[in-house]
Design a protein around this motif. Structure first.
Motif, PDB file in Angstrom:
ATOM      1  N   MET A   1       2.653   1.808  -3.296  1.00  0.00           N
ATOM      2  CA  MET A   1       1.768   2.405  -4.300  1.00  0.00           C
ATOM      3  C   MET A   1       1.684   3.924  -4.113  1.00  0.00           C
ATOM      4  O   MET A   1       1.793   4.692  -5.071  1.00  0.00           O
ATOM      5  CB  MET A   1       0.349   1.842  -4.149  1.00  0.00           C
ATOM      6  N   HIS A   2       1.477   4.337  -2.870  1.00  0.00           N
ATOM      7  CA  HIS A   2       1.370   5.764  -2.599  1.00  0.00           C
ATOM      8  C   HIS A   2       2.655   6.485  -2.980  1.00  0.00           C
ATOM      9  O   HIS A   2       2.630   7.565  -3.565  1.00  0.00           O
ATOM     10  CB  HIS A   2       1.037   5.994  -1.122  1.00  0.00           C
ATOM     11  N   LYS A   3       3.761   5.856  -2.665  1.00  0.00           N
ATOM     12  CA  LYS A   3       5.041   6.469  -3.024  1.00  0.00           C
ATOM     13  C   LYS A   3       5.209   6.601  -4.530  1.00  0.00           C
ATOM     14  O   LYS A   3       5.671   7.625  -5.025  1.00  0.00           O
ATOM     15  CB  LYS A   3       6.193   5.618  -2.466  1.00  0.00           C
TER      16      LYS A   3
ATOM     17  N   GLN B   1       0.833  -1.199   0.000  1.00  0.00           N
ATOM     18  CA  GLN B   1       0.000   0.000   0.000  1.00  0.00           C
ATOM     19  C   GLN B   1       0.872   1.255   0.000  1.00  0.00           C
ATOM     20  O   GLN B   1       0.696   2.150  -0.831  1.00  0.00           O
ATOM     21  CB  GLN B   1      -0.887   0.008   1.258  1.00  0.00           C
TER      22      GLN B   1
END
Lengths: 239, 239
Positions: free
Chosen positions: B133-135, B130
């Motif tokens: 993905m944000h990074k 998760q």
DNA sequence: CGACACCTTGAAGAGGTTCAAGAAATGTGG
DNA sequence: CCACATTTCTTGAACCTCTTCAAGGTGTCG
């Protein structure tokens, strides 16, 4: 500074439709209320965060108007966006746990502080929130593609027309006029965003006035002929 | 087309460090192997996806080289990025469930197809994924800020120098030379990305050659004086 | 009211574009 | 494998848009 803070809840916030995913059940809403830690006021001219500061939170703008900008090592400055109520700032900080741009309030503002760790843990429990986060980031990426198109291929008039149309459109979505707006930023800031010098911005405004497509009195702008502006942005496509 | 497909696993992929989060335990790795549905080959000149197509998956590039571009309604075209092995394309599609740009292979390529629904459900179970993905999305946002700075405030020489330095740096991170590279794209595509006409790109290359900072033979470029290029990008800051 | 920031406008100049022609590389079909 | 068509690249010259430099005007805030 003085992070004047107030406890609050998203569930009965009037901006909920702009910030939050739709169609949440009561249970999820209750969870989401925990997302916003506090609110924070930011005075005109003050910064919400600065390049280099540790990243901890995303910020949902409740009131006011921000610009974000980056600086190259040799001091050049590029405004990367203008943000208004319901929009989120701070996404740049996620990659390296520190902010890579400055967010400065262009008028007195208030933001909801959403600690990113809360967001991530909540996202794992509320799929709608998870998907909403992904959409927000994707939206920002797509927006920036548009700016690249503008900076890479448009002439001064096209850039300014596109800028004005984009601003009123967003303001209108927030219940303001379709044709009137008050610019919260200087000509220089507009120029920085559009890759133009402030004199060019000023001259281009004057040209629009001559053409009768807008009225400009300093920061106050009234759009007289929206279609004319649309035609400038899009020489062929539109009628 | 012919989506020539092969079943595969991330856990023993040699590009894992580029695509995937580090420090996963065996259990998580096993889960993540389910993320990649299939691989898909894309011939040079063919597109991985096009503007308007339904969004279903993100793509991790295994081999080959892509460009992404958007088109304005009146036919102007803007290259928004060049992507190489280990990089992810398709993030633009998340907002509206359809792609808003074209991704075209500039040489024969192979990508890992990662259905976005798999990614989202896995992300809920594997926090490291998760966060990864944000990074990735945040990194893309920050990259685009850099492009905005380039397009908004740099002159032709600065843009091309920055472009070359960025390319070799990324290639070097993949085990290629620090000083030699083969351009996978035409002068026109470089120009589109940099907001310049192809003639200007060509002339600027010629200028660099005169100055002795690079050697250019068509698509083959050798960087002779990296510092000279750095100084061009950054007039003041660097020594 | 005065100081300061912001905006407008003019004139000259620079950087990039456009148009054009030719050279080099690449791909294709016989 | 070579010849030809096509695409890509380079270079020159004229032109145009935007920038730079400069001066004066307008608005705002203490």
């Amino acid at each position: 500074m003085n992070p004047q803070s107030i406890k609050v809840a998203c569930s009965n916030c009037n901006l909920r439709e702009l910030c939050m995913p739709l169609g949440l059940n009561a249970e999820d809403l209750e969870l989401i209320d925990r997302m916003v830690a506090v609110r924070r006021k930011v005075k005109r001219g003050a910064s919400l965060f600065r390049n280099g500061e540790v990243f901890t939170s995303l910020y949902a703008i409740r009131t006011g108007f921000f610009k974000t900008s980056i600086a190259s090592e040799d001091g050049r400055d590029q405004v990367t966006g203008f943000q208004m109520a319901g929009e989120i700032v701070g996404l740049d900080g996620i990659v390296n746990d520190q902010h890579t741009c400055d967010a400065v309030a262009l008028e007195d503002a208030e933001v909801c502080v959403m600690p990113f760790e809360h967001i991530e843990s909540l996202s794992r429990e509320v799929p709608a929130l998870q998907h909403h986060m992904h959409k927000m980031m994707s939206r920002e990426i797509v927006r920036e593609h548009g700016v690249m198109l503008l900076l890479g291929s448009m002439r001064a008039e096209e850039r300014l027309a596109a800028f004005l149309l984009n601003l009123v459109q967003r303001l209108h979505a927030r219940g303001f006029s379709q044709s009137e707006l008050i610019l919260r930023m200087t000509r220089e800031e507009i120029g920085s965003y559009l890759g133009l010098k402030l004199e060019t911005v000023s001259r281009t405004f004057s040209k629009f006035v001559e053409d009768g497509s807008v009225e400009v009195k300093q920061r106050h702008v009234r759009i007289i002929d929206t279609d004319a502006l649309r035609r400038i942005v899009n020489p062929q496509a539109l009628l």
